[in-house]
Design an enzyme around this catalytic site. Sequence first.
Site, PDB file in Angstrom:
ATOM      1  N   SER A   1       0.829  -1.206   0.000  1.00  0.00           N
ATOM      2  CA  SER A   1       0.000   0.000   0.000  1.00  0.00           C
ATOM      3  C   SER A   1       0.858   1.248   0.000  1.00  0.00           C
ATOM      4  CB  SER A   1      -0.872  -0.029   1.259  1.00  0.00           C
ATOM      5  OG  SER A   1      -1.423   1.234   1.519  1.00  0.00           O
TER       6      SER A   1
ATOM      7  N   TYR B   1      -1.960  -1.550  11.078  1.00  0.00           N
ATOM      8  CA  TYR B   1      -2.246  -2.000   9.708  1.00  0.00           C
ATOM      9  C   TYR B   1      -1.124  -1.576   8.762  1.00  0.00           C
ATOM     10  CZ  TYR B   1      -3.812  -1.591   4.936  1.00  0.00           C
ATOM     11  OH  TYR B   1      -3.854  -1.648   3.562  1.00  0.00           O
TER      12      TYR B   1
ATOM     13  N   LYS C   1       2.099  -3.792   6.489  1.00  0.00           N
ATOM     14  CA  LYS C   1       2.512  -3.717   5.078  1.00  0.00           C
ATOM     15  C   LYS C   1       4.029  -3.502   4.985  1.00  0.00           C
ATOM     16  CE  LYS C   1      -1.539  -4.415   3.383  1.00  0.00           C
ATOM     17  NZ  LYS C   1      -1.841  -5.740   2.836  1.00  0.00           N
TER      18      LYS C   1
ATOM     19  N   ARG D   1      -5.967  12.267  -2.985  1.00  0.00           N
ATOM     20  CA  ARG D   1      -5.564  10.866  -3.128  1.00  0.00           C
ATOM     21  C   ARG D   1      -5.499  10.496  -4.609  1.00  0.00           C
ATOM     22  NH1 ARG D   1      -4.972  11.739   1.397  1.00  0.00           N
ATOM     23  NH2 ARG D   1      -5.671  10.627   3.261  1.00  0.00           N
TER      24      ARG D   1
HETATM   25  N1  UFG Z   1     -12.941  10.639   3.713  1.00  0.00           N
HETATM   26  C1  UFG Z   1     -13.916  11.545   4.089  1.00  0.00           C
HETATM   27  N2  UFG Z   1     -15.062  11.049   4.644  1.00  0.00           N
HETATM   28  C2  UFG Z   1     -15.294   9.731   4.817  1.00  0.00           C
HETATM   29  C3  UFG Z   1     -14.285   8.806   4.408  1.00  0.00           C
HETATM   30  C4  UFG Z   1     -13.120   9.317   3.875  1.00  0.00           C
HETATM   31  O1  UFG Z   1     -13.757  12.765   3.953  1.00  0.00           O
HETATM   32  O2  UFG Z   1     -16.358   9.349   5.324  1.00  0.00           O
HETATM   33  C5  UFG Z   1     -11.703  11.171   3.109  1.00  0.00           C
HETATM   34  C6  UFG Z   1     -10.471  10.851   3.917  1.00  0.00           C
HETATM   35  O3  UFG Z   1     -10.242  11.845   4.879  1.00  0.00           O
HETATM   36  C7  UFG Z   1      -9.405  10.803   2.831  1.00  0.00           C
HETATM   37  C8  UFG Z   1     -10.154  10.319   1.593  1.00  0.00           C
HETATM   38  O4  UFG Z   1     -11.525  10.536   1.873  1.00  0.00           O
HETATM   39  O5  UFG Z   1      -8.937  12.087   2.584  1.00  0.00           O
HETATM   40  C9  UFG Z   1      -9.923   8.865   1.302  1.00  0.00           C
HETATM   41  O6  UFG Z   1     -10.196   8.124   2.470  1.00  0.00           O
HETATM   42  P1  UFG Z   1     -10.278   6.526   2.469  1.00  0.00           P
HETATM   43  O7  UFG Z   1     -10.603   6.105   3.852  1.00  0.00           O
HETATM   44  O8  UFG Z   1     -11.173   6.069   1.378  1.00  0.00           O
HETATM   45  O9  UFG Z   1      -8.818   6.107   2.053  1.00  0.00           O
HETATM   46  P2  UFG Z   1      -7.429   6.447   2.783  1.00  0.00           P
HETATM   47  O10 UFG Z   1      -6.643   7.249   1.819  1.00  0.00           O
HETATM   48  O11 UFG Z   1      -7.608   6.953   4.139  1.00  0.00           O
HETATM   49  O12 UFG Z   1      -6.908   4.977   2.942  1.00  0.00           O
HETATM   50  C10 UFG Z   1      -5.857   4.537   2.235  1.00  0.00           C
HETATM   51  C11 UFG Z   1      -5.943   3.016   2.061  1.00  0.00           C
HETATM   52  C12 UFG Z   1      -5.557   2.307   3.320  1.00  0.00           C
HETATM   53  C13 UFG Z   1      -4.329   2.917   3.920  1.00  0.00           C
HETATM   54  C14 UFG Z   1      -4.533   4.372   4.175  1.00  0.00           C
HETATM   55  C15 UFG Z   1      -3.348   5.001   4.883  1.00  0.00           C
HETATM   56  O13 UFG Z   1      -7.248   2.610   1.693  1.00  0.00           O
HETATM   57  O14 UFG Z   1      -5.289   0.968   2.976  1.00  0.00           O
HETATM   58  O15 UFG Z   1      -4.731   4.971   2.924  1.00  0.00           O
HETATM   59  O16 UFG Z   1      -3.431   6.362   4.893  1.00  0.00           O
HETATM   60  F1  UFG Z   1      -3.974   2.347   5.075  1.00  0.00           F
END
Ligand code: UFG
Length: 337
Positions: free
Chosen positions: A126, A151, A155, A233
């Site tokens: 990841s 988590y 990785k 992202r």
């Molecule tokens: N977000 C919101 N509201 C929500 C859910 C997410 O605003 O209800 C935002 C988060 O703050 C982030 C973006 O949407 O900016 C993406 O969030 P996700 O949870 O979908 O994904 P992440 O980037 O947080 O997660 C990813 C991978 C994980 C990893 C993580 C580490 O999916 O496997 O990055 O940062 F661990």
Amino acid sequence: MEKILITGGAGFIGSHTVVELTKAGYSPVIVDDFSNSNQSAIRGIESIIKQSVKVYEGDCNDAQFMNDLFVAEQNITGVIHFAAYKAVGESVEKPLQYYQNNVGSLMVLLDVMKKNGVENVVFSSSCTVYGEPDQLPVTEKSPIKPAESPYGNTKQVCEEILEDVIKSDADYKAIALRYFNPIGAHPSSHIGELPLGVPNNLIPFVTQTAAGHREQLTIFGDEYDTPDGTCVRDYIHVVDLAKAHVKALQHFKNQNTPYYDVFNIGTGKGNSVLEVVKTFEKVSEQKLKYKIGDKRTGDVEQVFGDVEKANNELHWKAALTLEDALRDAWNWQKKLK
Ligand code: UFG
């Protein structure tokens, strides 16, 4: 036909990879404990590939079970190891379970592969290994940052285990694919993401809100140092991501043992949370209810990948857009109801 073992093959990325492997002429065999996946994914896969798929139900941490599986199947030529726990927050509450399952299963797998003369393994890593990057886009040479969660640490540890094992033993070829944010669903709507309970990830929360299962989306923070203040992202369509695994297997053919390398798998482009919301509204032709909330602990501000290495060496490139992914995710959600 080459037989490939897919651990976690009933999961979100695993199921799409089983489909792409079949299309590319491989014979996938699934092992899954169905702890965070559903038999319906198997039926979905079979509807797409129009043939049955072989499934073993069991725990990848169970060395006896795994060895029996390799013996029963005989000529497995490679493994794609998806099986793992993946909820960041839960990993903070239950670190031992995460280390046991995620790290333990890789160790069992490498050992069983060795005993059965199987050399090739693709590992699901990841972009979380880059933490909050100093420079964007991140390349495979960007520094690995201390993990924000157990988590994330699993990785990093798994990548280190692969590297050490391959250094010590000439009989393996391994690739770690560092995924950015996988989203979307199969365009057929036969398979997609099936989050248990309230989704942690953005896209399932968006689609469930649009479907009326959630009151509204909370955007976690709008005062980040990004163009519109929300986090950025690299969102990659799960079908593109699945295809990267096929390319990784093909890449092994041109390598001699021992071999280990890591590749970023993303689009190379960053999108903000607000851009995701706007794009979703466009493809779904409806307004999404959302509010701005507090920052979420542990979130990085921005991350997107440099994907040149995968483009050049794996001959893989993401072909689908954010719109494609959100449309497919929405069609999948509508089918789920
Ligand atoms: N977000 C919101 N509201 C929500 C859910 C997410 O605003 O209800 C935002 C988060 O703050 C982030 C973006 O949407 O900016 C993406 O969030 P996700 O949870 O979908 O994904 P992440 O980037 O947080 O997660 C990813 C991978 C994980 C990893 C993580 C580490 O999916 O496997 O990055 O940062 F661990």
